[in-house]
Design an enzyme around this catalytic site. Structure first.
Site, PDB file in Angstrom:
ATOM      1  N   CYS A   1      -8.132 -10.775   1.333  1.00  0.00           N
ATOM      2  CA  CYS A   1      -8.148 -10.332   2.698  1.00  0.00           C
ATOM      3  C   CYS A   1      -8.459 -11.448   3.785  1.00  0.00           C
ATOM      4  O   CYS A   1      -9.362 -12.108   3.408  1.00  0.00           O
ATOM      5  CB  CYS A   1      -9.417  -9.243   2.870  1.00  0.00           C
ATOM      6  SG  CYS A   1      -9.529  -8.843   4.961  1.00  0.00           S
TER       7      CYS A   1
ATOM      8  N   CYS B   1     -15.343  -2.810   0.066  1.00  0.00           N
ATOM      9  CA  CYS B   1     -14.026  -3.072   0.446  1.00  0.00           C
ATOM     10  C   CYS B   1     -13.393  -4.285  -0.153  1.00  0.00           C
ATOM     11  O   CYS B   1     -14.242  -4.811  -1.109  1.00  0.00           O
ATOM     12  CB  CYS B   1     -13.774  -3.557   1.967  1.00  0.00           C
ATOM     13  SG  CYS B   1     -14.534  -5.161   2.294  1.00  0.00           S
TER      14      CYS B   1
ATOM     15  N   ARG C   1      -1.457   6.486   9.616  1.00  0.00           N
ATOM     16  CA  ARG C   1      -1.572   5.828   8.346  1.00  0.00           C
ATOM     17  C   ARG C   1      -1.752   7.072   7.501  1.00  0.00           C
ATOM     18  O   ARG C   1      -1.447   8.250   7.599  1.00  0.00           O
ATOM     19  CB  ARG C   1      -2.981   5.241   8.421  1.00  0.00           C
ATOM     20  CG  ARG C   1      -2.975   3.954   9.340  1.00  0.00           C
ATOM     21  CD  ARG C   1      -1.942   3.009   8.905  1.00  0.00           C
ATOM     22  NE  ARG C   1      -2.035   1.622   9.733  1.00  0.00           N
ATOM     23  CZ  ARG C   1      -3.016   0.641   9.650  1.00  0.00           C
ATOM     24  NH1 ARG C   1      -3.855   0.728   8.174  1.00  0.00           N
ATOM     25  NH2 ARG C   1      -2.807  -0.264  10.133  1.00  0.00           N
TER      26      ARG C   1
ATOM     27  N   CYS D   1     -13.685  -1.553   6.479  1.00  0.00           N
ATOM     28  CA  CYS D   1     -12.900  -0.767   5.873  1.00  0.00           C
ATOM     29  C   CYS D   1     -13.605   0.433   4.660  1.00  0.00           C
ATOM     30  O   CYS D   1     -12.965   1.064   3.989  1.00  0.00           O
ATOM     31  CB  CYS D   1     -12.119  -1.885   5.046  1.00  0.00           C
ATOM     32  SG  CYS D   1     -11.134  -2.836   6.105  1.00  0.00           S
TER      33      CYS D   1
ATOM     34  N   LYS E   1      -5.610   7.107  12.394  1.00  0.00           N
ATOM     35  CA  LYS E   1      -6.185   7.821  11.292  1.00  0.00           C
ATOM     36  C   LYS E   1      -6.347   9.301  11.238  1.00  0.00           C
ATOM     37  O   LYS E   1      -7.298   9.780  12.146  1.00  0.00           O
ATOM     38  CB  LYS E   1      -6.992   7.078  10.630  1.00  0.00           C
ATOM     39  CG  LYS E   1      -6.597   5.536  10.439  1.00  0.00           C
ATOM     40  CD  LYS E   1      -7.717   4.726   9.736  1.00  0.00           C
ATOM     41  CE  LYS E   1      -7.396   3.229   9.277  1.00  0.00           C
ATOM     42  NZ  LYS E   1      -8.389   2.550   8.921  1.00  0.00           N
TER      43      LYS E   1
ATOM     44  N   ARG F   1       0.763  -1.015   0.054  1.00  0.00           N
ATOM     45  CA  ARG F   1       0.069   0.058   0.031  1.00  0.00           C
ATOM     46  C   ARG F   1       0.772   1.124  -0.014  1.00  0.00           C
ATOM     47  O   ARG F   1       1.853   1.445   0.674  1.00  0.00           O
ATOM     48  CB  ARG F   1      -0.770   0.067   1.481  1.00  0.00           C
ATOM     49  CG  ARG F   1      -1.911   1.025   1.478  1.00  0.00           C
ATOM     50  CD  ARG F   1      -2.627   0.849   2.776  1.00  0.00           C
ATOM     51  NE  ARG F   1      -3.701  -0.188   2.915  1.00  0.00           N
ATOM     52  CZ  ARG F   1      -4.155  -0.561   3.912  1.00  0.00           C
ATOM     53  NH1 ARG F   1      -3.939  -0.091   5.023  1.00  0.00           N
ATOM     54  NH2 ARG F   1      -5.030  -1.690   3.934  1.00  0.00           N
TER      55      ARG F   1
ATOM     56  N   LYS G   1      -3.329   1.080  14.926  1.00  0.00           N
ATOM     57  CA  LYS G   1      -3.277   2.482  14.001  1.00  0.00           C
ATOM     58  C   LYS G   1      -3.932   3.723  14.232  1.00  0.00           C
ATOM     59  O   LYS G   1      -4.932   3.622  15.132  1.00  0.00           O
ATOM     60  CB  LYS G   1      -4.002   1.689  12.671  1.00  0.00           C
ATOM     61  CG  LYS G   1      -5.487   1.307  12.864  1.00  0.00           C
ATOM     62  CD  LYS G   1      -6.268   0.936  11.689  1.00  0.00           C
ATOM     63  CE  LYS G   1      -5.864  -0.731  11.573  1.00  0.00           C
ATOM     64  NZ  LYS G   1      -6.955  -0.981  10.639  1.00  0.00           N
TER      65      LYS G   1
ATOM     66  N   CYS H   1     -16.597  -7.790   6.316  1.00  0.00           N
ATOM     67  CA  CYS H   1     -16.547  -8.296   7.657  1.00  0.00           C
ATOM     68  C   CYS H   1     -16.776  -6.926   8.656  1.00  0.00           C
ATOM     69  O   CYS H   1     -16.805  -5.961   8.072  1.00  0.00           O
ATOM     70  CB  CYS H   1     -15.086  -8.895   8.019  1.00  0.00           C
ATOM     71  SG  CYS H   1     -13.817  -7.637   8.409  1.00  0.00           S
TER      72      CYS H   1
END
Ligand code: SRM
Ligand code: SF4
Length: 577
Positions: A445, A439, A154, A488, A220, A85, A218, A484
């Site tokens: 994934c 997503c 991120r 995302c 953001k 990414r 993480k 899930c």
């Protein structure tokens, strides 16, 4: 490191914390045994510990889930491959960079480019032997993958297209500055992936902002220019809402504590909308960002990773505590928040003229995947466009792409290419389709419970039959699918959301605000395609008939009691416990 006494998890013995804390601590600033692991030809994978460290370098080890059973039966190891990414704060790249990434995708990855919900690119299907070459190719055009994943700040996102207005340019530049400021300082990335020598193997590395253990989880950040809320600022750990007066950004409202991820049936986890906690001047943004990250570093939960996001720190301690702590660290308080108005979290597809007269064409990219489909050679067409276009390619957080900065005289040539490659937005597509996000989910994934990218477009085909019946084809309604509950696609701020539970089964949520300022609520649980259509049909037909002028779908389902309004993340989780 600052001089704050750490009374919380960071001062505890590592044995009492989540095992990842020791792993980070002992990794020699993210080195681990990655260098050796990448060079080992015996397996397509790296060691378990190193799979955690690759994330900090923007890389995930995955395997092709479509091939899992077949390979297990053949007694082969899973088809290990990597996802990489890019860190692309603000989401814009040059046409030269686009061409280079296009070539790298075809040479070292699976021949596609994935545009993500954080306004950047992902490469999928990269074999271990190609990984360094890919990363070196990315760096050769002035981009990198540093901190695109992992327990760090991120990719910083901002309202798309820096060429649209001076305010857009300013927030894009701010996203870049925040990203640089919070970028890990470790030289491990350059040593491992770019073969740059490191005299002491990282002994002299320092992480003045993060420390050896980096963040608990993480983090953001987003910056938005009202009335656009394309970045879904309330879904972010930290947000900056530009306050524009007379065409000039005078400062930013600060938001804290947003996040999407949760686990089905675990009430302690929930999506949460960020709170607006004040206003800061442009010159204070970096300090606000650094100290907010510092607060989370010091107070975030380092034992339970399911409770380690900043949203739980804010939920548990409250915004008053945060405001006080931030003021103490900054040596000054935030000012009172200023009024603002947000209209939409979607993109406006098609041609739009910018403040300086130049044109911008936003293309709807189905489920964010750039590839050549039969009859629609999207990847080839974009390559040809990149060869003639003189402006930028701007990625949006809705997984779309803007051909940005087209001079009036160049527009016919761009339009001709769009026509030649069949890339014009499909006039027959519903406005709902253009407001959809899916997503990645299967097959790459590892956490997917159900399909998303490969399924949402065909589900929308069937929903469009209902939209036509209801006369709602031109009504923008946000619809998002996640494979899930991690969220995302930011599903919990969509008017309609489908969240994967099991193969072919989804939870259906309704009622978030079109502008991203309200969460949705669970409407039906664990249902398949026909039940989804059966559930949506009466509600969409009623909306078409009974809505008030200008009323959005999400507002309608709340007003008419189809679902209850969710005031806080905790309500959301209680509802489904
Ligand atoms: Fe995400 C994990 C893909 C945006 C919440 N996300 C993952 C992983 C890496 C799966 C994994 O951990 O093994 C997925 C890789 C799939 C693949 O094959 O590519 C993945 N996330 C994505 C992307 C590519 C979705 C997309 O189709 O665009 C987005 C990449 C963003 C980027 O460029 O940086 C992506 N992920 C998001 C967002 C949206 C956002 O950031 O605005 C969220 C919700 C916001 C939030 O963080 O709260 C999000 N991803 C998660 C979570 C849940 C985190 C949590 O707090 O519980 C996970 C799982 C985790 O971290 O444990 C996750
Ligand atoms: Fe994977 Fe779940 Fe994120 Fe979709 S929402 S990409 S299935 S982690």
């Amino acid at each position: 490191m600052d001089d704050i006494v750490r009374r919380f998890d960071l001062s505890r013995p590592l044995e009492e914390l989540h095992p990842n804390e020791r792993l980070k601590h002992d990794s020699r600033f993210l080195r681990g045994t990655l260098k050796e692991g990448l060079a080992d030809p015996v397996t397509g994978a790296v060691s378990d510990a190193d799979t955690q460290l690759t994330k900090f370098h923007g890389i995930y080890q995955q395997d092709d889930r479509d091939l899992r059973d077949e390979r297990r039966r053949a007694k082969l190891e899973p088809r290990y491959q990597f996802m990489a990414r890019i860190r692309l704060p603000g989401g814009a790249c040059t046409t030269e960079q686009w061409l280079a990434l296009d070539e790298l995708a075809r040479r070292y990855a699976n021949g596609t480019l994935r545009l993500t919900t954080r306004q950047t690119f992902q490469f999928h299907g990269v074999l271990k032997r190609n990984l360094k070459k890919l990363i070196q190719g990315i760096n050769a055009v002035g981009l990198d993958t540093v901190a695109a994943c992992g327990d760090v700040n991120r990719n910083v996102i901002s309202t798309a297209n820096p060429l649209q207005s001076p305010a857009h340019a300013e927030v894009c530049e701010l996203a870049r500055r925040i990203s640089e400021h919070l970028k890990p300082r470790s030289t491990a990335y350059r040593e491992i992936f770019l073969d740059e020598p490191s005299p002491d193997g990282g002994a002299s590395d320092e992480e003045p902002i993060y420390g050896r253990q980096y963040l608990p989880r993480k983090f953001k950040i987003a910056v938005t220019v009202p009335p656009q809320n394309d970045v879904d600022v309330f879904a972010q750990d930290l947000g900056f809402i530009a306050i524009v007066e007379d065409g000039r950004i005078v400062g930013y409202n600060v938001t804290v504590g947003g996040g999407m991820g949760m686990t089905h049936k675990v009430p302690a986890t929930f999506p949460r909308l960020a709170d607006v906690v004040g206003f800061c001047r442009p010159e204070d943004v970096l300090a606000v960002a650094e100290h907010t990250v510092g607060i989370q570093r010091d107070y975030g939960d380092r034992k339970d990773r399911a409770h380690a996001r900043f949203k739980y720190t804010i939920e548990d301690r409250g915004t008053d505590w945060f405001i006080g702590e931030l003021a103490r660290r900054m040596g000054k308080a935030l000012e009172p928040a200023r009024p603002f108005r947000l209209d939409t979290s979607g993109d406006r597809c098609g041609w739009l003229q910018g403040a300086d007269g130049r044109w911008h064409y936003t293309m709807y990219i189905e489920a964010g995947r750039v590839y050549d489909a039969p009859g629609r050679p999207l990847m080839t067409g974009l390559r040809e466009l990149a060869r003639v276009h003189k402006g930028l390619f701007a990625l949006t957080t809705n997984q779309n792409l803007t051909i940005a900065g087209v001079e009036e005289r160049d527009r016919p040539a761009i339009e001709a290419l769009l026509r030649e490659y069949g890339l014009e937005n499909d006039a027959r597509a519903s406005a709902m389709r253009q407001h959809s996000i899916a997503c990645v989910a299967l097959p790459t994934c590892g956490l997917a419970m159900a399909e998303s990218e490969r399924y949402l477009p065909t589900l929308i085909d069937r929903i469009e039959e209902i939209l036509v019946e209801a006369g709602l084809e031109r009504e923008p309604i946000t619809i998002r699918m996640s494979g899930c509950p991690n969220g995302c696609a930011r599903p919990y701020v969509a008017e309609i959301a489908l969240v994967g539970k099991a193969p072919g089964k989804y939870n259906l949520y309704l009622g978030a605000a079109f502008n991203g300022e309200r969460l949705n609520a669970l409407y039906r649980e664990n249902i398949g395609e026909q039940q989804i259509l059966d559930a949506l049909r009466p509600v969409l037909l009623a909306y078409a008939k009974e809505r008030k002028p200008g009323e959005r779908f999400g507002d309608f389902v709340i007003r008419t009691g189809v679902v209850r309004e969710m005031r806080a993340g905790r309500d959301f989780q209680r509802e489904q416990a």
